[in-house]
Scaffold this active site. Structure first.
Site, PDB file in Angstrom:
ATOM      1  N   ASN A 187       8.055  54.933  65.306  1.00  0.00           N
ATOM      2  CA  ASN A 187       8.575  55.758  64.219  1.00  0.00           C
ATOM      3  C   ASN A 187       9.180  57.075  64.699  1.00  0.00           C
ATOM      4  OD1 ASN A 187       5.606  55.681  64.628  1.00  0.00           O
ATOM      5  ND2 ASN A 187       5.630  57.573  63.445  1.00  0.00           N
TER       6      ASN A 187
ATOM      7  N   CYS B 181       5.242  61.650  58.399  1.00  0.00           N
ATOM      8  CA  CYS B 181       4.501  60.975  57.341  1.00  0.00           C
ATOM      9  C   CYS B 181       2.993  61.099  57.523  1.00  0.00           C
ATOM     10  CB  CYS B 181       4.932  59.523  57.186  1.00  0.00           C
ATOM     11  SG  CYS B 181       5.013  58.648  58.708  1.00  0.00           S
TER      12      CYS B 181
HETATM   13  N1  PLP Z   1       3.366  52.286  60.489  1.00  0.00           N
HETATM   14  C1  PLP Z   1       4.429  52.982  60.900  1.00  0.00           C
HETATM   15  C2  PLP Z   1       5.059  52.647  62.218  1.00  0.00           C
HETATM   16  C3  PLP Z   1       4.953  54.020  60.115  1.00  0.00           C
HETATM   17  O1  PLP Z   1       6.019  54.705  60.533  1.00  0.00           O
HETATM   18  C4  PLP Z   1       4.319  54.311  58.881  1.00  0.00           C
HETATM   19  C5  PLP Z   1       4.791  55.433  58.059  1.00  0.00           C
HETATM   20  O2  PLP Z   1       5.438  56.317  58.531  1.00  0.00           O
HETATM   21  C6  PLP Z   1       3.232  53.538  58.481  1.00  0.00           C
HETATM   22  C7  PLP Z   1       2.768  52.542  59.320  1.00  0.00           C
HETATM   23  C8  PLP Z   1       2.540  53.761  57.175  1.00  0.00           C
HETATM   24  O3  PLP Z   1       3.248  53.172  56.137  1.00  0.00           O
HETATM   25  P1  PLP Z   1       3.014  53.634  54.619  1.00  0.00           P
HETATM   26  O4  PLP Z   1       3.663  54.966  54.477  1.00  0.00           O
HETATM   27  O5  PLP Z   1       3.686  52.576  53.798  1.00  0.00           O
HETATM   28  O6  PLP Z   1       1.549  53.662  54.390  1.00  0.00           O
END
Ligand code: PLP
Length: 372
Positions: free
Chosen positions: A140, A309
């Site tokens: 990410n 996030c």
């Molecule tokens: N996995 C990855 C690689 C992410 O980038 C993210 C969110 O940024 C997530 C999991 C989590 O996803 P969610 O926001 O739908 O819970």
């Protein structure tokens, strides 16, 4: 109103018009998918159409798809639900994986953030315990793409099951779950133009998982609770849309060429290996991440530092640390991520504002060297 350049698609993407339209339609649907009457059946049929679309996106049968509240829940369900004695995860995983169990064992990565296959093999050898290996498809923060098929081959040789967090890869690059051989994958709608709060765990029928929420037995007893029909319909609609990622890659490459023209000292992480076409993560010594995020925000440009996030907090990235990036760069990294609504004007706005920040650092450095 001044133009806003939204360049934070890896945090969340704007909802695609087709998904909005489908959601508005679903808002008019009253039924609970579990009700046996006509309106319940209508709701179920909307849900099953969406399941077909999500399944097609990753080339699996529809009954492999289980809707969850998002990527985090899908990751947690895979890890906790597997009941495996050992959980091996790469050092660059998202917090959703790293924090899914207290007992995760870390697989090392190289300077580009790629899983060290020898380290994986060494850890799997001569250990009879049941094991789940979890490695993301693409990072990410840097966009670096992992060699998923090779990881699967090694893990299966030692009878481990493989989960792949495909949240960032889906919709941006081809991802064929069957061809790659993964046992479980996690998806999230809001990273690909669907709504927030909906995702899926995709599971081969041979893999048995324990539900985290039992409730009324929805999602074939793997995820209890009345389904988020509106989210599911939006997810299904977004899954059918095809964004032209060649166009996005040209924009990303244009941005990188232009910023490199501002200073030879800008470091782009993962530049020499396969990366997502929309992501660029870079740093310049002397230019703190936090300062950049704030200054660019004032100029109407939305980007992120580290992993936005997780909580909106700006802290040195564990991904860059695992790649062996020194603090002078890890604390200065920013991530630009593009998507379906990005355009050349966004890049121009970014480069113009970033050039001012770079010029200030260069000025400060030249004053320092004059004084020395
Ligand atoms: N996995 C990855 C690689 C992410 O980038 C993210 C969110 O940024 C997530 C999991 C989590 O996803 P969610 O926001 O739908 O819970």
């Amino acid at each position: 109103m001044n133009k806003i350049a939204y360049m934070d698609y890896n945090a969340t993407a704007p909802i695609l018009p087709a998904a909005t339209q489908a959601i508005v339609g679903a808002l008019k649907c009253v039924g609970n998918p579990s009700s046996v009457h006509g309106m319940g059946r209508k709701a179920r049929s909307l849900m099953e159409d969406a399941r077909d679309n999500v399944a097609a996106l990753v080339n699996v049968r529809s009954d492999w798809v289980f809707f969850t509240s998002g990527g985090t829940e899908a990751d947690t369900l895979a890890i906790k639900g597997s009941g495996c004695e050992r959980i091996l995860v790469s050092a660059v995983e998202h917090a959703a994986i790293l924090n899914a169990s207290k007992n995760v064992e870390i697989i090392d990565v190289d300077e580009n953030g790629l899983v060290l296959l020898e380290d994986l093999e060494t850890r799997l050898k001569d250990d009879p315990r049941s094991t789940l290996v979890s490695v993301m498809a693409a990072n990410n923060e840097t966009g670096v793409i992992q060699p998923v098929a090779e990881i699967v081959e090694i893990a299966h040789r030692f009878a481990a099951i493989v989960h792949c967090d495909a949240v960032q890869a889906i919709g941006k690059i081809e991802f064929d779950m069957q061809a790659l051989g993964c046992d479980l994958i996690s998806l999230s709608a809001h990273k690909m133009g669907g709504p927030q709060g909906i995702g899926a765990l995709v599971k081969r029928p041979s893999i048995k998982l324990q539900a985290l929420i039992s409730g009324g037995g929805q999602e074939r007893s793997l995820r209890g609770g009345t389904e988020n029909l509106i989210g599911i319909v939006g997810f299904g609609a977004a899954s059918k849309e095809k964004t032209d990622f060649n166009r996005i890659k040209s924009l990303r490459d244009m941005l990188e060429t232009q910023i490199k023209g501002l200073s030879d000292e800008i470091v782009i992480f993962g530049e020499d290996v396969a990366r997502l076409p929309n992501t660029s993560c870079f740093a310049l010594e002397g230019l703190m991440s936090e300062r950049q995020v704030m200054a660019l925000d004032l100029a109407g440009i939305m980007i992120s530092a580290g992993s936005a996030c997780s909580s909106g907090k700006v802290k040195a990235s564990h991904v860059l640390e695992a790649m062996g990036v020194g603090e002078e760069y890890a604390n200065n990294a920013i991530r630009v991520s593009l998507g379906w609504d990005s355009c050349e004007e966004d890049i121009e706005m970014f480069v113009q504002a970033y050039a001012k920040l770079v010029a200030r650092v260069q000025e400060k450095n030249s004053k320092k060297s004059d004084a020395a």
